[in-house]
Design a protein around this motif. Structure first.
Motif, PDB file in Angstrom:
ATOM      1  N   VAL A 173       0.817  -1.303   0.030  1.00  0.00           N
ATOM      2  CA  VAL A 173      -0.061   0.022   0.124  1.00  0.00           C
ATOM      3  C   VAL A 173       0.770   1.383   0.067  1.00  0.00           C
ATOM      4  O   VAL A 173       1.903   1.320   0.732  1.00  0.00           O
ATOM      5  CB  VAL A 173      -0.830   0.066   1.292  1.00  0.00           C
ATOM      6  N   PHE A 174       0.680   2.003  -0.855  1.00  0.00           N
ATOM      7  CA  PHE A 174       1.240   3.455  -0.934  1.00  0.00           C
ATOM      8  C   PHE A 174       0.436   4.654  -0.860  1.00  0.00           C
ATOM      9  O   PHE A 174      -0.873   4.391  -1.083  1.00  0.00           O
ATOM     10  CB  PHE A 174       2.063   3.588  -2.195  1.00  0.00           C
ATOM     11  N   ASN A 175       0.955   5.432  -0.030  1.00  0.00           N
ATOM     12  CA  ASN A 175       0.166   6.765  -0.046  1.00  0.00           C
ATOM     13  C   ASN A 175      -0.955   6.399   1.143  1.00  0.00           C
ATOM     14  O   ASN A 175      -1.295   5.412   1.779  1.00  0.00           O
ATOM     15  CB  ASN A 175      -0.343   7.414  -1.140  1.00  0.00           C
ATOM     16  N   ARG A 176      -1.770   7.766   1.167  1.00  0.00           N
ATOM     17  CA  ARG A 176      -3.036   7.728   2.078  1.00  0.00           C
ATOM     18  C   ARG A 176      -4.284   8.102   1.393  1.00  0.00           C
ATOM     19  O   ARG A 176      -4.084   8.700   0.198  1.00  0.00           O
ATOM     20  CB  ARG A 176      -2.659   8.635   3.378  1.00  0.00           C
ATOM     21  N   VAL A 180      -4.519   6.447  -2.077  1.00  0.00           N
ATOM     22  CA  VAL A 180      -4.093   5.070  -1.514  1.00  0.00           C
ATOM     23  C   VAL A 180      -3.705   4.303  -2.724  1.00  0.00           C
ATOM     24  O   VAL A 180      -4.730   4.571  -3.795  1.00  0.00           O
ATOM     25  CB  VAL A 180      -4.995   4.266  -0.630  1.00  0.00           C
TER      26      VAL A 180
END
Ligand SMILES: Cc1cc2nc3c(=O)[nH]c(=O)nc-3n(C[C@H](O)[C@H](O)[C@H](O)COP(=O)(O)O)c2cc1C
Ligand code: SF4
Ligand code: SF4
Ligand code: FES
Lengths: 550, 423
Positions: A173-176, A180
């Motif tokens: 998972v990358f980022n928020r 995401v």
């Protein structure tokens, strides 16, 4: 069994089961995106929210609960259709579409997409989200897969599969927040042998199989249940075809065999099953073009004579009779891609027609081919791929055929040159034995599907059906008998091996008139022996244990 | 003029307080620890400490106000196969909150004494203190105080000859609001991506590394020494029914004297702004307050003549939350405030739940329309609908924290939204 009530309908559950799991078993569908029976539960998509009006103690819960993760309890009362629950499902699905490109017309998942199906269930057909959407682009993520991140609905199934079942942690998972993204690290490409499952798991068209992309619309497919023939595990598959062409092989759930999974070798097997006159056939693939056998042939040592089936069989009958009458030595070689029914008829032909028990098959030693990475808790996936690359070794053994290690052992077992050698399939195809055959037999009769060393050297070539074209059964390495059935129709001049073997029996005046493998299995099941009591219908799509064995 | 009720800030309010171990001890520090672990007064069992905290009525100061003593009883009393953990939540990222920071910086030993007592009560032999990573100086500060304790054998093995061993580790966070949520904090502490976990299992069943765990706020733990020294009754006597003790209030915004103030629970909210905050600065009128950090619904000045405690603010339609009182004068644009708020929540959503991930994104765009004077009655209703659809439908309380204030802006200040309609 304890019971809870779903919209007043009683649902039995097993201790520890969640509401959604119990509802699934009862055949009641609760919409879901992140839940998958084979993966750890994260309860993150929120699509499966239900209202709990009574926890079983008379008190309700003020908030909706994720049914995929909420354990069922005795006398619980839940609703998936209450206004509150319906409204939540509707809005969760609406949220799911907020950043989704809605490119169904060019998406390969369309027609079998959870998002599309659930949107049709709940959607209004009108969007209230009139702002620019997130755009994150496409990536090539593996030897087998493409990732189109715009379509991703962040269900994390791919991440959980890679982490918990393959142990390769390919996806992360990358980022928020709405940015995401589920992706591989850097330009890492996935290379493991279970990639196709990621495309199956992905509820939308974010992960797709290269082999499948832009080939066919999913709703056109005819789905035929089958069994994978790539190794002795016998994973359950579905053959997806349209207009007599197989486009894809996907896993079919069978908790006793492969659960929900299939290895990539099993998937690409479809490439060899499609028949195009003269151009491809079994074994055909990039760099390997072996034509499908289309016509029966009777060769006068090298020179083919074309007489059609009647001509060939008519010419063959006196030769067989002569040897039988003279009690000449006859042997047969089969590979274990042959069905139980074919092996049984071959054995009958040998025993009753020629009084011979020289029936051999190449024995492949079976063991798990892969080792799971250290520390992986659930190593099931790694037990799938077996070193025995044939589907019916156990069947051949049950029928009493003799397995031999290699060509040398065969030469020993034959004990000198035989008059007739019957060859079913392609045993030891890659070994020199096929080329050497003239030193081992006077007459070689070959029943097979593909052009290969055997078809080149055999005196008689009788084209048959592939496992995608016929009825029959295999016994997997755990002694589970499983059935196959035709997904596509064979080349016009090919004949079911079962029918051909009946004809050969007929040539020796033996009564044998089976329409197809189902008939043979019925006969097998009616007689004493390892298959006693079985028949094709009874096997069902989940298979049955070999009687008397585990 | 209202006075502070000093219980936690007593040392800090003393001129020239050095805040090191010697100064803390000179001011009567670590007496509670001696009372519990030392031989001289007979000592207290872990269960007795828990009982005292329970009897005091202390509620968690991290935001939710859950009774601290009750939470402690959820832990296995006699951990056998798995260790128990107490983890202190010093992430303090709720916008407007700066009281934990104030305590840790200016009197770290008060909180550390509470932490050691808490660990003893929970039979925990390794406690973690999770402090937001942006505040490195704070981390150094607490680490230094811990070094002092090891040097004086107040940490390590056999503390005060009691046979109780304890190690404390300070762990820097990695810059995410969501890591203040206790289960996300646990993931972060385990070295994973900080994402809230689905509950159950609750941390007391399976928390840090799968072991029974309690997470407490800095201020919550800082109250424990007082309770032990003076007895639970002394603590329970303070404050209002069901909201005992004192509280640290972070007052910020358009007031004359922003800062951290200590008052009894239930102190009048209006008085907090006027008597401690010094009233709205620049002679302007009060327009609105946010009573408990960015995740609590906004209030109008008419409705703030209430006791400031968990239950009263809740009754008034908002939340006391982390005690972060934000004050806005008449020149404040509520739309701009809504805009800042939703941009914050959208940025900080961990992104696992659909309603939170997509809803905050959608809301951000909707509010942007109002900022651009392109609002409408329909869009106003949509803000309410979208925010309402996040509420209660997510894994963690962040969804409520984002949804409730966004609904409140339109409900409490509809005229402010109408000012931004498309004309
Ligand atoms: C989004 C979110 C952020 C939070 N941030 C913090 C925080 O920064 N500090 C804190 O002490 N508690 C925070 N909490 C509350 C914690 O989850 C937890 O309830 C608290 O640390 C428990 O301590 P207490 O019982 O002593 O209050 C947060 C909760 C949520 C949902
Ligand atoms: S790529 Fe597919 S499986 Fe992975 S998170 Fe996105 S939607 Fe789910
Ligand atoms: S509510 Fe938001 S922050 Fe909390 S777990 Fe869900 S997505 Fe993450
Ligand atoms: S299926 Fe239950 S939350 Fe996703």
């Amino acid at each position: 069994m304890p019971t809870f009530y779903l919209d007043d309908q009683p649902v039995d559950f097993k201790q520890g089961e969640t509401l959604l799991q119990a509802a699934d078993r009862a055949g009641i569908y609760i919409p879901r995106y992140c839940y998958h029976p084979g993966l750890k539960i994260t309860a993150q998509c929120r699509m499966c929210l239900v209202e709990i009006t009574d926890m079983g103690n008379g008190r309700g819960m003020p908030r909706l609960q994720a049914s995929c993760a909420t354990p069922a309890a005795e006398n619980m009362r839940i609703s998936i259709t209450s206004e509150k629950a319906l409204n939540a499902q509707k809005t969760v699905n609406e949220f799911q579409l907020v950043n989704h490109p809605l490119d169904c017309p060019i998406c390969d998942q369309a027609g079998e997409c959870d998002l599309q199906d659930i949107s049709f269930l709940y959607g209004t057909g009108r969007s209230e989200m009139n702002y620019e959407k997130r755009v994150s682009g496409n990536r090539d993520v593996g030897t087998f897969l493409m990732l189109e991140r715009n379509r991703c609905i962040q269900c994390s199934r791919c991440e959980r599969f890679s982490r918990d079942l393959v142990g390769t942690h390919d996806f992360a998972v990358f980022n928020r927040s709405h940015e995401v993204s589920f992706d591989t690290y850097g330009d890492h490409r996935i290379v493991h042998r279970f990639q196709g499952n990621l495309a199956d798991l992905c509820p939308v068209g974010a992960i797709t199989q290269r082999d499948w992309r832009f080939r066919k619309r999913a709703w056109k497919l005819k789905k035929t249940p089958g069994v994978c023939t790539t190794c002795s595990t016998g994973c359950n598959i579905t053959l997806d075809s349209h207009q007599n062409h197989i486009y894809r092989i996907s896993p079919r759930e069978n908790l006793q065999v492969n659960r929900w999974w299939l290895c990539d070798e099993g998937r690409i097997n479809f490439r060899g099953l499609n028949y195009h006159p003269g151009s491809s056939g079994p074994g055909a693939g990039p760099g390997k073009k072996t034509p499908r056998l289309e016509e029966p042939q009777l060769k006068a040592r090298g020179k083919a004579r074309d007489g059609g089936w009647d001509g060939v069989l008519e010419a063959l009958a006196p030769l067989l009779k002569e040897v039988a009458a003279a009690k000449g030595s006859v042997a047969a070689l089969a590979d274990t891609h042959a069905t139980n029914e074919e092996l049984f008829l071959l054995k009958t032909l040998l025993a009753e027609g020629f009084g011979s028990d020289k029936l051999f098959f190449p024995l492949q030693k079976g063991k798990a081919e892969l080792r799971a990475p250290a520390g992986l808790e659930d190593t099931f996936l790694y037990s799938l791929i077996n070193t025995d690359k044939s589907p019916n070794t156990a069947g051949a053994q049950a029928l009493g055929l003799k397995g031999l290690d290699g060509p040398d052992a065969l030469k020993g077992a034959l004990g000198g040159k035989v008059k007739i050698m019957l060859v079913l399939g392609s045993p030891w195809e890659d070994d020199p034995i096929a080329g050497d055959i003239s030193t081992l037999a006077d007459l070689v009769i070959y029943l097979g599907v593909g052009g290969n060393a055997w078809s080149k050297t055999a005196d008689v070539v009788l084209p048959g059906f592939t496992h995608a074209e016929k009825y029959g059964s295999f016994v997997n390495r755990n002694n589970l008998v499983q059935r196959i059935r035709p997904a596509i129709s064979p080349p016009p001049q090919a004949r079911d091996q079962v029918r051909t073997l009946c004809s050969l029996l007929g040539a020796l005046d033996r009564e044998a008139n089976h329409a197809d493998g189902r008939d043979v299995l019925a006969a097998l099941g009616a007689a004493e022996g390892p298959f006693k009591g079985l028949n094709w219908e009874a096997l069902g799509d989940g298979g049955m244990p070999l009687p008397g064995k585990g | 003029m209202a006075q502070e009720k000093l219980l936690l800030l007593k040392n800090i309010r003393t001129k020239g307080y050095a805040a090191d171990l010697a100064a803390y001890r000179a001011a009567g520090g670590y007496k509670a620890l001696e009372k519990v672990l030392g031989k001289s007064q007979g000592g207290m069992t872990p269960a007795q400490v828990t009982e005292a905290v329970k009897a005091s009525g202390l509620r968690g100061r991290g935001g939710a106000g859950f009774p601290c003593g009750l939470k402690w009883t959820f832990m296995p009393a006699d951990p056998k196969d798995k260790p128990n953990y107490l983890i202190c939540n010093g992430d303090e990222s709720e916008p407007g909150t700066f009281k934990d920071h104030y305590l840790l910086m200016n009197d770290p030993h008060l909180f550390l004494e509470g932490m050691i007592l808490g660990c003893y009560a929970l039979s925990c032999h390794h406690g973690y203190i999770y402090i937001r990573g942006e505040s490195m100086y704070l981390i150094h500060r607490v680490r230094k105080a811990i070094d002092e304790l090891y040097a004086e054998k107040l940490l390590g093995s056999n503390i005060l000859g009691s046979g109780f061993d304890l190690d404390l580790t300070v762990h820097p966070g990695a810059g995410a609001y969501i890591c203040g949520e206790e289960t996300a904090l646990l993931d972060s502490l385990e070295g994973k991506r900080g994402q809230p976990r689905f509950k159950p299992p609750f941390p007391a069943q399976a928390g840090f590394n799968g072991c029974p765990t309690t997470v407490n706020n800095v201020e919550t733990l800082a109250n424990v020494p007082f309770i032990i020294n003076n007895g639970p009754e002394a603590f329970a006597k303070l404050g209002t029914e069901g909201n005992s003790g004192t509280q640290l209030v972070s007052i910020s915004g358009h007031v004359q004297k922003p800062g951290v103030y200590e008052v009894e629970m239930g102190h009048n909210l209006k008085s907090l702004i006027e008597d401690f905050g010094g009233g709205v600065r620049g002679g302007l009128k009060l327009k609105a307050i946010i009573p408990g950090g960015a995740s609590s619904p906004i209030m109008r000045p008419e409705s703030i003549d209430i006791p400031y405690d968990f239950d009263s603010v809740m009754k008034a339609g908002s939340m006391r939350g982390s005690g972060a009182l934000m004050v806005f004068d008449e020149d404040t644009s509520i739309i701009e405030l809504a805009n800042r708020t939703i941009r914050f929540f959208n940025h900080e959503s961990c992104g696992q739940c659909t309603p939170c991930r997509e809803g905050t994104f959608w809301l951000k765009n909707l509010i942007r329309d109002f900022v651009d004077n392109a609002g409408s009655e329909e869009l106003m209703q949509r803000v309410d609908r979208v925010a309402g659809s996040i509420l209660g439908n997510t894994i963690c309380a962040f969804g409520d924290a984002a949804g409730a204030p966004m609904q409140a802006f339109g409900r409490v200040f509809p005229e402010e939204f109408r000012k931004h309609f498309l004309r």
